[in-house]
Design an enzyme around this catalytic site. Structure first.
Site, mmCIF file in Angstrom:
data_model
loop_
_atom_site.group_PDB
_atom_site.id
_atom_site.type_symbol
_atom_site.label_atom_id
_atom_site.label_comp_id
_atom_site.label_asym_id
_atom_site.label_seq_id
_atom_site.Cartn_x
_atom_site.Cartn_y
_atom_site.Cartn_z
ATOM 1 N N SER A 65 0.786 -1.239 0.000
ATOM 2 C CA SER A 65 0.000 0.000 0.000
ATOM 3 C C SER A 65 0.817 1.287 0.000
ATOM 4 C CB SER A 65 -0.913 0.030 1.210
ATOM 5 O OG SER A 65 -2.117 -0.573 0.881
ATOM 6 N N LYS A 68 0.425 3.451 -2.927
ATOM 7 C CA LYS A 68 -0.729 4.328 -3.121
ATOM 8 C C LYS A 68 -0.317 5.800 -3.024
ATOM 9 C CE LYS A 68 -3.893 0.734 -1.693
ATOM 10 N NZ LYS A 68 -4.361 -0.098 -0.623
ATOM 11 N N TYR A 190 -3.660 -1.735 -10.481
ATOM 12 C CA TYR A 190 -3.666 -1.696 -9.009
ATOM 13 C C TYR A 190 -2.788 -2.816 -8.423
ATOM 14 C CZ TYR A 190 -5.144 -2.182 -4.219
ATOM 15 O OH TYR A 190 -5.117 -2.309 -2.858
ATOM 16 N N TYR A 242 -3.948 2.633 8.062
ATOM 17 C CA TYR A 242 -5.151 1.824 8.267
ATOM 18 C C TYR A 242 -5.938 2.427 9.431
ATOM 19 C CZ TYR A 242 -2.190 -1.191 5.469
ATOM 20 O OH TYR A 242 -1.369 -1.664 4.488
ATOM 21 N N VAL A 260 1.135 -3.834 3.884
ATOM 22 C CA VAL A 260 1.069 -5.162 4.506
ATOM 23 C C VAL A 260 2.317 -6.007 4.250
ATOM 24 C CG1 VAL A 260 -1.447 -5.336 4.656
ATOM 25 C CG2 VAL A 260 -0.281 -6.182 2.618
HETATM 26 N N1 GLU Z 1 -2.395 -5.189 -2.412
HETATM 27 C C1 GLU Z 1 -2.941 -5.202 -1.113
HETATM 28 C C2 GLU Z 1 -4.439 -5.370 -1.167
HETATM 29 O O1 GLU Z 1 -5.051 -4.812 -2.008
HETATM 30 C C3 GLU Z 1 -2.565 -3.908 -0.432
HETATM 31 C C4 GLU Z 1 -2.736 -4.081 1.000
HETATM 32 C C5 GLU Z 1 -2.010 -3.071 1.810
HETATM 33 O O2 GLU Z 1 -0.767 -3.001 1.846
HETATM 34 O O3 GLU Z 1 -2.747 -2.347 2.491
HETATM 35 O O4 GLU Z 1 -5.038 -6.077 -0.420
#
Ligand code: GLU
Length: 306
Positions: A65, A68, A190, A242, A260
């Site tokens: 993530s 992002k 994504y 999160y 994650v």
């Molecule tokens: N590719 C992971 C998902 O979409 C990202 C999760 C993350 O690092 O928050 O579940």
């Protein structure tokens, strides 16, 4: 100051080692579970370009993530703030892949750092870029000044194979008209951006731009305006961890983003960017050693943004 940073990192390393077996590696993406769980690395880069590191700071890991933030920075650098008409800037207070909230809020994701928000950003990037996957990677390589950074195709394929919930989110967004391109194309971008592999050193190098008003520190070339950088840092501060963004502000006091894969990157405006990595996660999905390491950093340096 230079000696100071290095000795602070060394004392942090010693203090977090006892946490080495706390937490669990993410296994909902099976390919991620193959990592050596007991690793720890940390790298700090100042805006003057001085580097300090401990542990496995050069080892590559799945940034997940954290990507992002790169996607958001790239889209803002191209289309400006109008992206925020399609995605909000409020902390979600729900899990990063919540479907319920998206339904209540009629397909406008709470912020660009939850999965649905990042998918809207990916959709906007597909509008703007000739070769979205290649161009995105080029952007990350340029920020980190490392041409070797790449996607991990096995991780991207593993995410796709088990990405039922992400596929549900993308379809949901499409039903509200907030995804314009083909759902599979958006998901492919994504999953790829999440599969990028970088080291702590690469991440600190890349994020130092956000500590430097949106300018590349080595050349002073402007990527983002001061105001755009402020907005990005604000979104990281309020939405980057999160359901623990409040906790991270409370204990660390810097804007940043976690993934994650166990990576956490944070920055102190005008001073430095710092990345820590350890794959075992707490119940909220943040690296146990990484969280502690950054808390110790701002405590020992006696400075946070607050
Ligand atoms: N590719 C992971 C998902 O979409 C990202 C999760 C993350 O690092 O928050 O579940």
């Amino acid at each position: 100051m230079s000696h100071h940073y290095q000795s602070v990192l060394e004392s942090i390393h010693a203090e977090v080692l006892p946490l080495q077996s706390d937490g669990a590696v993410a296994n909902y993406i099976p390919e991620l579970a193959k990592v050596n769980a007991n690793t720890f690395g940390m790298h700090l880069r100042t805006i003057e370009g001085l580097d300090y590191s401990v542990g496995s700071s050069n080892e590559l890991f799945s940034i997940q993530s954290i990507s992002k933030v790169f996607a958001l920075a790239l889209v803002v650098s191209i289309v400006g703030e109008k992206i925020f008409k399609r995605v909000g800037v409020e902390p979600s207070g729900s899990s990063f892949n919540s479907l319920v909230q998206l339904e209540y809020e009629k397909g406008i994701p709470r912020n660009p750092l939850i999965n649905a928000g990042a998918m809207v950003v990916c959709d906007a990037l597909i509008d703007q870029l000739d070769k979205p996957k290649k161009d995105f990677l080029g952007f990350v390589r340029r920020l980190a000044q490392n041409k070797k950074i790449g996607y991990n195709e096995r991780v991207a394929a593993s995410e796709k194979e088990y990405g039922f919930r992400n596929a549900a989110l993308a379809n949901f967004l499409k039903s509200f008209g907030n995804i314009r391109h083909d759902v599979d194309e958006v998901l492919d971008l994504y999953f790829h951006i999440c599969s990028v592999e970088m080291s702590c050193k690469d991440l600190a190098n890349a994020f130092v731009l956000f500590a430097n008003h949106g300018k590349f520190p080595s050349t002073n070339e402007v990527l983002l305006t001061k105001s755009q950088t402020k907005r990005l840092n604000a979104v990281m501060q309020t939405c980057g961890f999160y359901d623990e963004a409040g906790e991270f502000s409370f204990t660390v006091g810097l804007p940043g983003k976690s993934g994650v894969g166990g990576g956490i990157v944070a920055l102190h405006p005008h001073r430095y960017a710092v990345a820590a990595w350890s794959p075992r996660l707490n119940a909220k999905g943040n690296s146990v050693m990484g969280m502690k390491a950054l808390e110790l950093l701002t405590t020992k340096l006696g400075s946070s943004i607050f």
